[in-house]
Design a protein around this motif. Structure first.
Motif, PDB file in Angstrom:
ATOM      1  N   ASP A  88       0.839  -1.190   0.000  1.00 37.56           N
ATOM      2  CA  ASP A  88       0.000   0.000   0.000  1.00 37.56           C
ATOM      3  C   ASP A  88       0.874   1.240   0.000  1.00 37.56           C
ATOM      4  N   TYR A  89       0.296   2.358  -0.339  1.00 35.98           N
ATOM      5  CA  TYR A  89       1.027   3.612  -0.484  1.00 35.98           C
ATOM      6  C   TYR A  89       1.777   3.989   0.767  1.00 35.98           C
ATOM      7  N   LYS A  90       1.124   3.912   1.915  1.00 34.90           N
ATOM      8  CA  LYS A  90       1.741   4.350   3.163  1.00 34.90           C
ATOM      9  C   LYS A  90       2.953   3.502   3.500  1.00 34.90           C
ATOM     10  N   SER A  91       2.862   2.176   3.308  1.00 38.96           N
ATOM     11  CA  SER A  91       3.985   1.308   3.637  1.00 38.96           C
ATOM     12  C   SER A  91       5.195   1.617   2.771  1.00 38.96           C
ATOM     13  N   LEU A  92       4.970   1.866   1.484  1.00 39.63           N
ATOM     14  CA  LEU A  92       6.098   2.166   0.613  1.00 39.63           C
ATOM     15  C   LEU A  92       6.751   3.493   0.990  1.00 39.63           C
ATOM     16  N   GLU A  93       5.962   4.416   1.521  1.00 35.33           N
ATOM     17  CA  GLU A  93       6.517   5.699   1.923  1.00 35.33           C
ATOM     18  C   GLU A  93       7.277   5.614   3.232  1.00 35.33           C
ATOM     19  N   THR A  94       6.996   4.611   4.045  1.00 34.12           N
ATOM     20  CA  THR A  94       7.570   4.598   5.385  1.00 34.12           C
ATOM     21  C   THR A  94       8.476   3.413   5.691  1.00 34.12           C
ATOM     22  N   THR A  95       8.074   2.209   5.367  1.00 31.88           N
ATOM     23  CA  THR A  95       8.851   1.054   5.826  1.00 31.88           C
ATOM     24  C   THR A  95       9.221   0.057   4.742  1.00 31.88           C
ATOM     25  N   PHE A 145       9.612 -13.462  -6.406  1.00 33.49           N
ATOM     26  CA  PHE A 145       8.543 -12.506  -6.106  1.00 33.49           C
ATOM     27  C   PHE A 145       7.241 -13.293  -6.033  1.00 33.49           C
ATOM     28  N   THR A 146       6.356 -12.929  -5.101  1.00 37.56           N
ATOM     29  CA  THR A 146       4.978 -13.423  -5.104  1.00 37.56           C
ATOM     30  C   THR A 146       4.043 -12.262  -4.801  1.00 37.56           C
ATOM     31  N   SER A 147       2.788 -12.412  -5.176  1.00 33.36           N
ATOM     32  CA  SER A 147       1.849 -11.298  -5.021  1.00 33.36           C
ATOM     33  C   SER A 147       1.183 -11.247  -3.654  1.00 33.36           C
ATOM     34  N   ASP A 148       1.110 -12.400  -2.949  1.00 31.25           N
ATOM     35  CA  ASP A 148       0.268 -12.489  -1.753  1.00 31.25           C
ATOM     36  C   ASP A 148      -1.159 -12.101  -2.135  1.00 31.25           C
ATOM     37  N   GLY A 149      -1.541 -12.474  -3.338  1.00 30.49           N
ATOM     38  CA  GLY A 149      -2.782 -12.024  -3.937  1.00 30.49           C
ATOM     39  C   GLY A 149      -4.035 -12.348  -3.141  1.00 30.49           C
ATOM     40  N   MET A 150      -5.007 -11.431  -3.222  1.00 24.46           N
ATOM     41  CA  MET A 150      -6.332 -11.492  -2.612  1.00 24.46           C
ATOM     42  C   MET A 150      -6.322 -11.185  -1.115  1.00 24.46           C
ATOM     43  N   ILE A 151      -5.221 -10.604  -0.618  1.00 25.84           N
ATOM     44  CA  ILE A 151      -5.236 -10.102   0.757  1.00 25.84           C
ATOM     45  C   ILE A 151      -5.936  -8.755   0.795  1.00 25.84           C
ATOM     46  N   SER A 152      -6.314  -8.309   2.001  1.00 22.46           N
ATOM     47  CA  SER A 152      -6.882  -6.972   2.147  1.00 22.46           C
ATOM     48  C   SER A 152      -5.773  -6.017   2.560  1.00 22.46           C
ATOM     49  N   LEU A 153      -5.721  -4.878   1.893  1.00 22.68           N
ATOM     50  CA  LEU A 153      -4.707  -3.869   2.177  1.00 22.68           C
ATOM     51  C   LEU A 153      -5.378  -2.576   2.618  1.00 22.68           C
ATOM     52  N   PRO A 154      -4.912  -1.951   3.694  1.00 23.02           N
ATOM     53  CA  PRO A 154      -5.449  -0.646   4.068  1.00 23.02           C
ATOM     54  C   PRO A 154      -5.016   0.408   3.054  1.00 23.02           C
ATOM     55  N   THR A 155      -5.883   1.381   2.824  1.00 26.89           N
ATOM     56  CA  THR A 155      -5.542   2.496   1.938  1.00 26.89           C
ATOM     57  C   THR A 155      -5.427   3.782   2.759  1.00 26.89           C
ATOM     58  N   TYR A 156      -4.628   4.704   2.257  1.00 25.01           N
ATOM     59  CA  TYR A 156      -4.339   5.938   2.993  1.00 25.01           C
ATOM     60  C   TYR A 156      -4.442   7.137   2.071  1.00 25.01           C
ATOM     61  N   ASP A 157      -4.708   8.298   2.657  1.00 25.69           N
ATOM     62  CA  ASP A 157      -4.653   9.536   1.892  1.00 25.69           C
ATOM     63  C   ASP A 157      -3.233  10.106   1.952  1.00 25.69           C
ATOM     64  N   GLU A 158      -3.037  11.271   1.341  1.00 31.82           N
ATOM     65  CA  GLU A 158      -1.707  11.860   1.266  1.00 31.82           C
ATOM     66  C   GLU A 158      -1.143  12.230   2.631  1.00 31.82           C
ATOM     67  N   GLU A 159      -2.010  12.419   3.599  1.00 36.36           N
ATOM     68  CA  GLU A 159      -1.553  12.759   4.956  1.00 36.36           C
ATOM     69  C   GLU A 159      -1.292  11.519   5.809  1.00 36.36           C
ATOM     70  N   GLY A 160      -1.519  10.333   5.235  1.00 40.92           N
ATOM     71  CA  GLY A 160      -1.258   9.103   5.971  1.00 40.92           C
ATOM     72  C   GLY A 160      -2.433   8.605   6.775  1.00 40.92           C
ATOM     73  N   ASN A 161      -3.622   9.182   6.573  1.00 45.61           N
ATOM     74  CA  ASN A 161      -4.814   8.732   7.286  1.00 45.61           C
ATOM     75  C   ASN A 161      -5.456   7.568   6.529  1.00 45.61           C
ATOM     76  N   GLN A 162      -5.813   6.510   7.261  1.00 45.93           N
ATOM     77  CA  GLN A 162      -6.426   5.371   6.598  1.00 45.93           C
ATOM     78  C   GLN A 162      -7.812   5.751   6.090  1.00 45.93           C
ATOM     79  N   THR A 163      -8.062   5.385   4.827  1.00 42.31           N
ATOM     80  CA  THR A 163      -9.332   5.732   4.186  1.00 42.31           C
ATOM     81  C   THR A 163     -10.208   4.514   3.903  1.00 42.31           C
ATOM     82  N   GLY A 164      -9.650   3.338   3.962  1.00 43.35           N
ATOM     83  CA  GLY A 164     -10.440   2.146   3.665  1.00 43.35           C
ATOM     84  C   GLY A 164      -9.536   0.967   3.373  1.00 43.35           C
ATOM     85  N   TYR A 165     -10.004   0.085   2.475  1.00 42.62           N
ATOM     86  CA  TYR A 165      -9.262  -1.123   2.145  1.00 42.62           C
ATOM     87  C   TYR A 165      -9.322  -1.365   0.638  1.00 42.62           C
ATOM     88  N   LYS A 166      -8.318  -2.063   0.142  1.00 41.43           N
ATOM     89  CA  LYS A 166      -8.334  -2.509  -1.252  1.00 41.43           C
ATOM     90  C   LYS A 166      -7.765  -3.924  -1.307  1.00 41.43           C
TER      91      LYS A 166
END
Length: 394
Positions: free
Chosen positions: A253-260, A283-304
């Motif tokens: 997810d976006y937040k993880s790539l920006e931070t860890t 490489f593997t996808s870990d496909g069909m997991i649920s990922l939290p989504t975040y806005d530009e300020e790092g606030n969680q907005t939902g899941y994808k």
């Protein structure tokens, strides 16, 4: 029953140059500089791949084919994998896993889903068990599942360094790995123990202790999610230099790539530059997991959904953005998983292998056509074969 692909530039994944490929039923019959279509012969479907690249079908060896999620409530359970989720991403072989929910998702259901996907056209395998120790198998023992169920090729994903794990001991892991090796050896299966590594500070220490204190070889383990954070990634690179198999997860997810997290394409560049054995990396996808989504300020907005398509996207980024040679980048989703998991007819373009092929545009590397076991699944970038209950997309 015969398909002739002409004039493609073939990566097997090693570069072979311009070749013709003859598909006979579900296998690659011939790979030659030129294969002429005879006159007065049976009908042959001829595809002109002039100037296009041809890759082996991709292997995604860590997919939650029954869905995943559920932490935070049943509404967060993700849907089951559909056929076009993988075929449009060039994936022709998947290995299914359960994950953390072994209560509402069972081994019997996992096997059933694997057979369903196989009937729909792709190749499927599974690991027995889930996060938990003792391992929840279909039969009484790990060895029984490996010996009696053709689709079971390993065990996992067993969780370590994670608060959600069963907190297994060195003895627990050693016994599971030994059972996996013993059961796999009976039928020439790898019997790999797939290890989910969480964010705990102990990182890979329990696996390293098993290797140091027992007779279980390092080659019996494949540790995944090792790009979660920098310290774990550094430990994993050293582990791979000792002969261990490491796996980078492309769904994030976006937040993880920006931070860890370490972006897989960048991680692969590092691995190559630092002399980590490339043949030990997947490489593997870990496909069909649920990922939290975040806005530009790092606030969680939902899941994808973490989707299988991220697998090839990271390989493309490694080639186009990080300058990794095509033949090296492809290995992590073709030859390497085939060799590590001993999936003998996959991972390469050569006579006698399954006719799993991905044809791509040379400049953008966008997928054009996909063949799984000789059957065309994607044409012109669009799926033409669908799951039984899947809506056909325009």
């Amino acid at each position: 029953m015969l398909t002739l692909i002409k004039n493609g530039i073939v990566y097997s994944p090693d570069f072979l140059g311009k070749k013709d490929i003859l598909i006979v039923r579900d296998q690659i019959g011939f790979v030659e500089d030129e294969i002429r279509q005879p006159s007065d012969f049976v009908e042959i479907d001829v595809i002109d791949a002039e100037g296009k690249y041809i890759f082996p079908g991709f292997i995604d060896s860590h997919v939650h084919i029954m869905g995943a999620g559920g932490e935070g409530g049943f509404r967060l359970r993700t849907p089951e994998l559909m056929l076009t989720d993988v075929t449009t991403a060039g994936i022709t072989t998947v290995v299914g896993v359960i994950g953390d929910d072994a209560t509402t998702r069972t081994m019997a259901s996992l096997i059933g889903k694997a057979y369903a996907l196989e009937e729909e056209g792709i190749s499927t395998y599974i690991h027995t068990g889930s996060y938990q120790v003792p391992v929840r198998t279909l039969f009484d023992r790990i060895e029984d599942d490996l010996i009696l169920i053709d689709k079971v090729i390993g065990v996992g994903e067993i969780a370590i360094a994670d608060e959600r794990s069963s907190q297994p001991t060195v003895e627990d892991i050693a016994k599971i790995a030994a059972a996996a090796k013993s059961g796999g050896k009976m039928l020439g299966k790898a019997g790999i123990l797939n290890i989910h590594v969480g964010t705990g500070s102990d990182k890979l220490s329990i696996i390293e202790k098993v290797i140091e204190e027992t007779n279980v070889p390092i080659s019996q383990f494949q540790v995944t999610h090792i790009n979660r954070y920098r310290e774990l990634f550094e430990s994993a690179k050293q582990y791979a230099k000792k002969g261990g198999y490491i796996d980078l997860t492309t769904s994030t997810d976006y937040k993880s790539l920006e931070t860890t997290e370490i972006k897989c394409s960048k991680g692969l560049r590092e691995i190559i530059d630092e002399g980590v054995p490339l043949e030990n990396v997947t490489f593997t996808s870990d496909g069909m997991i649920s990922l939290p989504t975040y806005d530009e300020e790092g606030n969680q907005t939902g899941y994808k959904l973490g989707l299988p398509k991220y697998l090839y996207e990271e390989v493309k980024d490694a080639i186009l953005e990080e300058g990794v040679p095509i033949e090296k980048a492809l290995r992590v989703i073709t030859a390497n998983p085939a060799d590590i998991l001993q999936i003998k007819k996959k991972g390469y373009i050569e006579a006698g292998r399954d006719a799993d092929l991905v044809i791509v545009e040379p400049d953008t590397l966008e997928i054009v056509d996909v063949f799984a076991k000789g059957k065309k699944m994607v044409e012109g970038g669009k799926p033409i074969v669908f799951s039984t209950f899947e809506s056909k997309k325009e």
